[in-house]
Write a protein that holds these residues in place. Structure first.
Motif, short mmCIF file in Angstrom:
data_model
loop_
_atom_site.label_atom_id
_atom_site.label_comp_id
_atom_site.label_asym_id
_atom_site.label_seq_id
_atom_site.Cartn_x
_atom_site.Cartn_y
_atom_site.Cartn_z
N PRO A 101 0.82 -1.22 0.00
CA PRO A 101 0.00 0.00 0.00
C PRO A 101 0.86 1.27 0.00
N SER A 169 -5.12 0.01 -7.49
CA SER A 169 -6.17 0.55 -6.64
C SER A 169 -6.65 -0.50 -5.61
N VAL A 170 -6.85 -1.74 -6.07
CA VAL A 170 -7.23 -2.81 -5.13
C VAL A 170 -6.10 -3.06 -4.13
N LEU A 172 -3.88 -0.90 -3.06
CA LEU A 172 -3.85 0.19 -2.08
C LEU A 172 -4.95 0.01 -1.03
N SER A 173 -6.09 -0.56 -1.46
CA SER A 173 -7.22 -0.72 -0.53
C SER A 173 -7.13 -1.97 0.32
#
Lengths: 200, 200
Positions: A101, A169-170, A172-173
């Motif tokens: 992340p 994006s996934v 990071l989440s």
């Protein structure tokens, strides 16, 4: 005109900001931190970045993007076979998995990417450049006979870029790089399926 | 135990926060704004959200996610043919294009999605739920004969989710929904290519 000395000072400020952001995140990084780390004064900083914090963040985004391109370049220039594409995919997945992340470019784009027309211009330019490099790889692979004539290079390059953005994006989440890997695999299948010839 | 009246107050606070965030963005929304809009006091707000702002933002993320699922549900439950998948794709692209860089769930996930284990848990759960719904659609389409036996439903569902995340991420950064559309198209081609039979 920027003098060589001025360019060096500007770069020193950007490098210091990039290092602070890597260590502490975008939100926690202040201009005072950047001045301290780069050994410059506030008035010098505002000489190079008259619009202040946001302008500096955009310069750091471009700086981190340049670093990503330089990491990728050896792979991007060699894209001419499925093996080369798989090596590139592995390099992306490995880099992103290591950074988790804390992927600097991902964090910056998420944090600065939509609050102003200037930020949109920088991220749009990044996406365009990255997509052009992938498109050139598709054409090179086609020239080498690895990809059939029917594949739409523009649309496929856009889908590859979207897979990377979505995967990051996934990541990071959730902290997991699996979606990145799976989405890139699907793109590679699509790239090379267009050349599939029934056997026998 | 939460009483029905307590649940109603909590919902009123979440709805007020969601409305403020839709109008002004996550960063500009303060707890005072939320109290004013919901007609509740600070102490009431902290009764329902003892950890304050971040806990409230997570509740708003879940609230907006629920709204997205409810919008999608009529399409998701009907996924059994290429026509149905294309209707779903069109619905997603149209919604995202209308909302542009103001997609409430996209903004919230980008803003709250990686700063704490609690935020990661909420977004991980969202991705899992969404992916399970897509996977169920793939299985239903397979049962109806639209998708061949060789397609890996888990991996393809993950790639579809990644395409949506990536498309929304590009949309948030650039204002264009083209990447979302192209990436979903590629997933649909992959879904139905697995069933392709040569003609004649």
């Amino acid at each position: 005109m920027t003098t060589p000395k001025g360019a060096a000072t500007r770069l020193r400020i950007v490098e210091a900001a990039a290092a602070e952001i890597r260590e502490r995140g975008t939100i926690a990084t202040t201009l005072d931190d950047v001045c301290r780390r780069s050994g410059t004064g506030k008035s010098q900083l505002f000489h190079y970045f008259p619009q202040g914090r946001e302008q500096l963040l955009l310069a750091v985004t471009e700086f981190e993007a340049e670093r990503v391109f330089q990491d990728q370049e050896p792979y991007l220039h060699e894209l001419d076979s499925r093996t080369a594409w798989e090596a590139w995919r592995d390099a992306i997945v490995e880099t992103c998995r290591d950074q988790g992340p804390h992927c600097p470019l991902g964090v910056l784009i998420a944090d600065v990417g939509r609050y102003s027309p200037a930020a949109q211009a920088v991220t749009t330019q990044l996406i365009r450049r990255w997509q052009a490099a992938v498109r050139a790889g598709i054409e090179a692979t086609r020239a080498a006979g690895g990809i059939g004539p029917d594949l739409d290079a523009d649309r496929t390059a856009a889908a590859v870029i979207t897979a990377i953005q979505g995967g990051v994006s996934v990541l990071l989440s959730t902290g997991s790089a699996t979606h990145l890997e799976v989405a890139l695999d699907l793109c590679l299948d699509h790239l090379f399926a267009a050349n599939a010839r029934p056997v026998g």
